[in-house]
Every structure is written in structure tokens, then in C-alpha cells.
Design an enzyme around this catalytic site. Structure first.
Site, PDB file in Angstrom:
ATOM      1  N   ARG A  97       3.079  -1.873  10.999  1.00 42.78           N
ATOM      2  CA  ARG A  97       4.194  -1.799  11.944  1.00 42.78           C
ATOM      3  C   ARG A  97       4.611  -3.132  12.543  1.00 42.78           C
ATOM      4  O   ARG A  97       5.812  -3.290  12.826  1.00 42.78           O
ATOM      5  CB  ARG A  97       3.864  -0.753  13.021  1.00 42.78           C
ATOM      6  CG  ARG A  97       4.004   0.669  12.473  1.00 42.78           C
ATOM      7  CD  ARG A  97       3.321   1.695  13.324  1.00 42.78           C
ATOM      8  NE  ARG A  97       1.866   1.575  13.237  1.00 42.78           N
ATOM      9  CZ  ARG A  97       1.010   2.355  13.897  1.00 42.78           C
ATOM     10  NH1 ARG A  97       1.466   3.298  14.693  1.00 42.78           N
ATOM     11  NH2 ARG A  97      -0.293   2.194  13.741  1.00 42.78           N
ATOM     12  N   ASP A 144     -13.414  14.613  -4.728  1.00 43.29           N
ATOM     13  CA  ASP A 144     -13.453  15.880  -5.473  1.00 43.29           C
ATOM     14  C   ASP A 144     -14.695  15.847  -6.353  1.00 43.29           C
ATOM     15  O   ASP A 144     -15.497  14.911  -6.270  1.00 43.29           O
ATOM     16  CB  ASP A 144     -12.160  16.025  -6.296  1.00 43.29           C
ATOM     17  CG  ASP A 144     -11.776  17.494  -6.520  1.00 43.29           C
ATOM     18  OD1 ASP A 144     -12.696  18.314  -6.788  1.00 43.29           O
ATOM     19  OD2 ASP A 144     -10.583  17.817  -6.440  1.00 43.29           O
ATOM     20  N   ASP A 188      -3.509   4.229  -1.881  1.00 44.28           N
ATOM     21  CA  ASP A 188      -4.456   4.696  -0.858  1.00 44.28           C
ATOM     22  C   ASP A 188      -4.532   6.223  -0.909  1.00 44.28           C
ATOM     23  O   ASP A 188      -4.043   6.909  -0.038  1.00 44.28           O
ATOM     24  CB  ASP A 188      -4.012   4.198   0.524  1.00 44.28           C
ATOM     25  CG  ASP A 188      -5.097   4.380   1.575  1.00 44.28           C
ATOM     26  OD1 ASP A 188      -6.240   4.713   1.211  1.00 44.28           O
ATOM     27  OD2 ASP A 188      -4.794   4.198   2.765  1.00 44.28           O
ATOM     28  N   THR A 227     -12.377   5.961  10.342  1.00 45.07           N
ATOM     29  CA  THR A 227     -12.537   5.441  11.710  1.00 45.07           C
ATOM     30  C   THR A 227     -12.149   6.477  12.759  1.00 45.07           C
ATOM     31  O   THR A 227     -12.404   6.283  13.939  1.00 45.07           O
ATOM     32  CB  THR A 227     -11.716   4.159  11.917  1.00 45.07           C
ATOM     33  OG1 THR A 227     -10.404   4.399  11.439  1.00 45.07           O
ATOM     34  CG2 THR A 227     -12.336   2.983  11.205  1.00 45.07           C
ATOM     35  N   LYS A 257      -7.526   7.969  -1.272  1.00 42.77           N
ATOM     36  CA  LYS A 257      -8.783   8.481  -0.723  1.00 42.77           C
ATOM     37  C   LYS A 257      -9.266   9.705  -1.504  1.00 42.77           C
ATOM     38  O   LYS A 257      -9.471  10.786  -0.957  1.00 42.77           O
ATOM     39  CB  LYS A 257      -8.648   8.803   0.763  1.00 42.77           C
ATOM     40  CG  LYS A 257      -8.313   7.588   1.621  1.00 42.77           C
ATOM     41  CD  LYS A 257      -8.374   7.922   3.099  1.00 42.77           C
ATOM     42  CE  LYS A 257      -8.058   6.718   3.975  1.00 42.77           C
ATOM     43  NZ  LYS A 257      -6.631   6.297   3.935  1.00 42.77           N
ATOM     44  N   LYS A 276       0.859  -1.196   0.000  1.00 39.10           N
ATOM     45  CA  LYS A 276       0.000   0.000   0.000  1.00 39.10           C
ATOM     46  C   LYS A 276       0.890   1.239   0.000  1.00 39.10           C
ATOM     47  O   LYS A 276       1.795   1.352   0.829  1.00 39.10           O
ATOM     48  CB  LYS A 276      -0.900  -0.002   1.241  1.00 39.10           C
ATOM     49  CG  LYS A 276      -1.792   1.232   1.357  1.00 39.10           C
ATOM     50  CD  LYS A 276      -2.892   1.025   2.403  1.00 39.10           C
ATOM     51  CE  LYS A 276      -2.543   1.549   3.769  1.00 39.10           C
ATOM     52  NZ  LYS A 276      -2.609   3.020   3.886  1.00 39.10           N
TER      53      LYS A 276
HETATM   54  O1  C5P Z   1       1.005   0.031  11.082  1.00 39.50           O
HETATM   55  P1  C5P Z   1      -0.442  -0.297  10.974  1.00 39.50           P
HETATM   56  O2  C5P Z   1      -0.713  -1.774  10.755  1.00 39.50           O
HETATM   57  O3  C5P Z   1      -1.257   0.276  12.100  1.00 39.50           O
HETATM   58  O4  C5P Z   1      -0.888   0.433   9.627  1.00 39.50           O
HETATM   59  C1  C5P Z   1      -2.219   0.433   9.223  1.00 39.50           C
HETATM   60  C2  C5P Z   1      -2.381   1.136   7.921  1.00 39.50           C
HETATM   61  O5  C5P Z   1      -3.773   1.163   7.626  1.00 39.50           O
HETATM   62  C3  C5P Z   1      -1.905   2.576   7.905  1.00 39.50           C
HETATM   63  O6  C5P Z   1      -1.448   2.854   6.573  1.00 39.50           O
HETATM   64  C4  C5P Z   1      -3.141   3.365   8.226  1.00 39.50           C
HETATM   65  O7  C5P Z   1      -3.141   4.642   7.664  1.00 39.50           O
HETATM   66  C5  C5P Z   1      -4.218   2.507   7.567  1.00 39.50           C
HETATM   67  N1  C5P Z   1      -5.545   2.635   8.153  1.00 39.50           N
HETATM   68  C6  C5P Z   1      -5.817   2.369   9.491  1.00 39.50           C
HETATM   69  N2  C5P Z   1      -7.072   2.494   9.979  1.00 39.50           N
HETATM   70  C7  C5P Z   1      -8.058   2.897   9.192  1.00 39.50           C
HETATM   71  C8  C5P Z   1      -7.829   3.155   7.857  1.00 39.50           C
HETATM   72  C9  C5P Z   1      -6.539   3.020   7.363  1.00 39.50           C
HETATM   73  O8  C5P Z   1      -4.915   1.992  10.232  1.00 39.50           O
HETATM   74  N3  C5P Z   1      -9.260   2.986   9.685  1.00 39.50           N
END
Ligand code: C5P
Length: 230
Positions: A208, A67, A62, A117, A64, A35
Site C-alpha cells: 500500500r 493439501d 502467493d 502472523t 499458500k 506478487k
Molecule cells: O500493503 P502491504 O504492504 O501491507 O501488503 C503486504 C502484503 O504481504 C499483502 O499481500 C499481505 O497479504 C502480505 N502478508 C503480510 N503479512 C504476512 C504475510 C503476508 O502482510 N504475515
């Protein structure tokens, strides 16, 4: 050890294209789907996205998008020409329909972000919405289907709803995923990879626990192994 699972998407939430490139090289054949988000787009993310496609990876843009329809349609058309696989747009009917028109017959699949979220029921009321976040999510899943979207981004807690409404072929891409052995970071209500899949996710986004691990490749393969057993 398990091989790359095409349902595992690793977000390249890293400060530079060079850092992202290094992570992709470290992960090697353990990860096949990446992503690329706003942070990298602000630098040279599309160059990286094209390079990943040339290396046979799948790429989730991603962006989003949100417009007027003409602008969204043109942007989706340009992104489709880059050969990428997934694109996010905000889940408003005009925006979703424009993105679907823009990607035309390309391989690019359009995912709707139903409700961010980060927004609570109180935030939505302040913005003038009369519905709860859950009700708005449900409304927008139906609208995503009607607009011709291929799926939605959903938290693990909404995945079952999206699967029920969308049916078996609908894409349900779920962030907020944490293996038992990983730190939760800022994901307050995380599910494990296996729980997310059993709950209806078609793909999980897990960052992460992999990218901040001492051995990212080993972490990715461990998660793929858990997914295979789900
Ligand atoms: O590191 P981690 O697993 O938390 O990363 C989650 C990814 O998903 C990030 O790129 C974050 O921006 C995205 N994301 C999220 N929660 C959401 C929508 C997108 O963590 N509700």
C-alpha cells in the site's frame, strides 16, 4: 532516481485483474517483481501472471498451498510450467517436500510460510500445538531447509532468525514493511525497507505505500532508493 530494485516485490492486492494491470502499467520500469495472491487467483490471476512473465517481470505466486502431497506436487508442477519465480506453501514437512518434488528442475522457487502472523500463541494452543509461535517458526525454518525449500516468508522480526538458520543463499521474503513516510495501515510492527534488509531479508514485500500512493511510480522509486542505501 534509482532504477527498479529486484529485491522489491509489489503485491497486486487489487480488486480485479484490470485494476492490477493498470497498476503494473503505471509502475512501468520502476518495479520488476510482483506478487499475485488469492484475491486475483479467484478471478483470472494466472492469466495475469503469465502475461507478466511474458513482459519480463518476476512473479511471486502467493498461493499458500496446503493439501495432500500428491495434490500439492501436481499443482506445483503445473505452476512451474507457467514459468513463475516464487510459490508459497504452508510450512508442514509433507507439503514442503511435495512442492519441491513438483517444481522439479524448473526455475520455480518454493517458499515456506512458517506460521501465519495472524496466529497468536493462544491460537496455536487452541489448535493443539504445545509450542509458542516463535518456537514453531524456528522448527519450521529447519524443516523447510531439510525439505529442500529455497526460503521462507518471515516478518521483519523473524528475518534474522531465518537468515542465521538458512545461511547466505536462503531466501527470506519479508512483508510488514513501511517506509518512515508511509501510513502503517494494519501492519502493527512494521520495519522500514532498509531495516528489513539489514535484518536479513533477501526481498521485501511492500504494497500500500506504493499502490495507494498519489504517485505509485515515484513511491516505488523512493523505496528502491532507500533499499540501495541499506
Ligand atoms: O500493503 P502491504 O504492504 O501491507 O501488503 C503486504 C502484503 O504481504 C499483502 O499481500 C499481505 O497479504 C502480505 N502478508 C503480510 N503479512 C504476512 C504475510 C503476508 O502482510 N504475515
Amino acid at each position: 532516481m534509482a532504477a527498479a530494485d529486484p529485491r522489491l516485490i509489489v503485491p497486486l492486492d487489487l480488486p480485479s485483474v484490470d485494476a492490477a494491470r493498470g497498476m503494473v502499467d503505471t509502475l512501468g520500469d520502476a518495479v520488476s517483481f510482483y506478487k499475485v495472491g488469492l484475491e486475483l487467483f479467484a478471478s483470472d490471476g494466472m492469466t495475469l501472471a503469465r502475461a507478466l512473465k511474458a513482459e519480463g517481470k518476476q512473479v511471486f505466486l502467493d498461493w499458500k498451498l496446503h493439501d495432500i502431497p500428491t495434490t500439492v506436487q501436481r499443482a506445483a508442477s503445473v505452476l512451474a510450467d507457467a514459468g513463475c519465480d516464487l510459490l508459497t506453501v504452508h510450512g508442514e514437512p509433507q507439503v514442503m517436500a511435495a512442492a519441491v518434488a513438483g517444481r522439479g528442475t524448473s526455475r520455480l522457487k518454493v517458499l515456506a510460510v512458517t506460521v501465519l502472523t495472524s496466529l497468536s500463541d493462544g491460537d496455536l494452543a487452541e489448535m493443539g500445538y504445545a509450542e509458542t509461535a516463535r518456537a514453531l517458526v524456528e522448527r519450521r525454518i529447519h524443516q523447510a531447509l531439510a525439505a529442500g525449500c529455497d526460503g521462507v516468508v518471515a516478518s521483519p522480526h523473524e528475518a534474522a532468525l531465518a537468515r542465521t538458520i538458512g545461511g547466505p543463499d536462503f531466501l527470506v521474503v519479508t512483508p510488514g514493511v513501511r517506509p518512515d513516510w508511509a501510513a502503517k495501515n494494519d501492519q502493527a510492527r512494521a520495519s522500514t525497507p532498509a531495516e528489513a534488509l539489514r535484518g536479513g531479508a533477501s526481498h521485501i514485500v511492500c504494497g500500500r505505500p506504493i499502490t495507494a500512493a498519489n504517485d505509485p511510480r515515484e513511491a516505488a522509486l523512493r523505496i528502491a532508493g532507500e533499499m540501495a542505501g541499506a
